[in-house]
Design an enzyme around this catalytic site. Sequence first.
Site, PDB file in Angstrom:
ATOM      1  N   VAL A 143       0.906  -1.229   0.032  1.00 50.09           N
ATOM      2  CA  VAL A 143      -0.048   0.131   0.051  1.00 50.09           C
ATOM      3  C   VAL A 143       0.820   1.367   0.060  1.00 50.09           C
ATOM      4  CG1 VAL A 143      -1.747   1.287   1.234  1.00 50.09           C
ATOM      5  CG2 VAL A 143      -2.026  -1.262   1.112  1.00 50.09           C
ATOM      6  N   ASP A 157     -15.355 -10.882   9.811  1.00 50.45           N
ATOM      7  CA  ASP A 157     -14.227 -10.972  10.549  1.00 50.45           C
ATOM      8  C   ASP A 157     -14.042  -9.570  11.301  1.00 50.45           C
ATOM      9  OD1 ASP A 157     -11.660 -11.898  11.277  1.00 50.45           O
ATOM     10  OD2 ASP A 157     -10.649 -11.220   9.770  1.00 50.45           O
TER      11      ASP A 157
END
Length: 510
Positions: free
Chosen positions: A31, A144
């Site tokens: 990223v 999650d």
Amino acid sequence: MSVNFSQRSPLPRIKHLKLGTTVGQGSFAFVKTACLESDPKTVVAVKFVHLPTCAKYGLSEKDVTQEVILQSKCSGHPNVLRVIDCNLTQDFLWIVMEMASGGDLFDKIEPDVGVDPEVARFYFKQMVNALQYLHRDCGIAHRDVKPENVLLDKNGNLKLADFGLASRFRRKDGTKRVCSDRRGTLPYMAPEIVYSRGYYADMTDIWSCGILLFVLLVGETPWSLPSEDDDDFKEFWVNSGKLACGRWARLDLTELNLLRKILHPNPTERYTLEQLKLHSWYSSSVSFADDSGICKDPQTLSIKLMSRLQDPLNEEATNPKAPHLYERDLYTSTQPTGPHGASLQRECTKIEKFAASQFDLSHRADQDIDWSQNLQQDTYSQQFDNYGEYSSSFLNPAKMTNFLSKKDIGTILDTLEYALRELKIPVSSRLSKSFRKLAETVDRGEIFPLTVQMKTSDRKGWDLSGNITLTSFEGGIILLYFNRRKGDPLEWRRIFRSIRFLCREIIYRR
């Protein structure tokens, strides 16, 4: 092993964007920050997924794009991390997302203490709003929910991220799919995922949201896994959640009442999102939030959030009875030649394995979309403006797991090695000796950043690994930055605090 995708394949050119520094790297992706060429103040994050590496590990293009498909479908809510644009090139899937400049939520939770109750209510409400949007409007379950998957914007608002395990649970006709797979993270996983052959995924999200609330209020999970093999969960199950001792004693009666309604082992008796929103604890107001639940006073939120973060260098840190402090036998002892230990490297290694993702991008292939104009006109873009200016806003986004030193590098490495050995984390070779060897082959100005790779076991016996990156700045200042790769984030904060306390003599306090 350090992975440099840009050396393997040249990065694609993204129109209107100027790429910045790398802020995260994993096995399949990395990223970078980026800004608009026309407006450097408009900052975003760009995730580059390296397709050849994914293919090497058996992940198809469909596998890789599924996460971004689902996250894109859920990007219309202020508490979901927004996907702005994405595309496929020969070697990369790139995804432009909003910049969550407030950092990670788990980094702000004090282990064994939690956060201020009003802050917990604020984030719990925002998470419930996000899940209600996902379930009702998108027909998608996140699967999650946990602090690691919660980011914060520059004003401290919650941003639900990482849709790597998400799935569609609602059919077009409105009926629910029955799930049978085991997805999630064990301490946050609902018991029906472990015991049932069929369950509804949206109800497991509600359970995980309840565990998240417990962590916010108490600073640890109530159990390691939702199984009768876990003594803590078995006690909860046998007593029908009516516990008022141990970690449960830190909760007040209204908090206990709500958690028992959410953490009901039988999903048919578990509170729905609509029901829990009627609970008195939930319906109490938050002083720094507006009517829609968005933070209207970042400074107050910041002060309240910081109020529970403790300084391991103060006098309390010398009290061996304090539950959050360093204990000699806290971490598993291993041999230097085994899988656990610490070693010094010149390059930074991977930060976290990127959860492989999914999005049908074929409709974009022949289109030249000037999304930058839309971004500048979009109200969401307010979150990107003035990145880096926090004096009148929320917390500085820098991780809380770091400290500075003005000592020489040899002293720093020797002290760090002493701390690791005191925590029974073996060091494969003397850190200062490894540095001297590197210095013989690399110019001093190019040797930083240095990375100490560390792998150990936490108190539950689970793997805990990460990097300690040393970066040199002008004035002889060294930054030691602790970044978790794998394991419980609260356990990582515990080990950071222990190391920081043991290294207190070299810490530079401004």
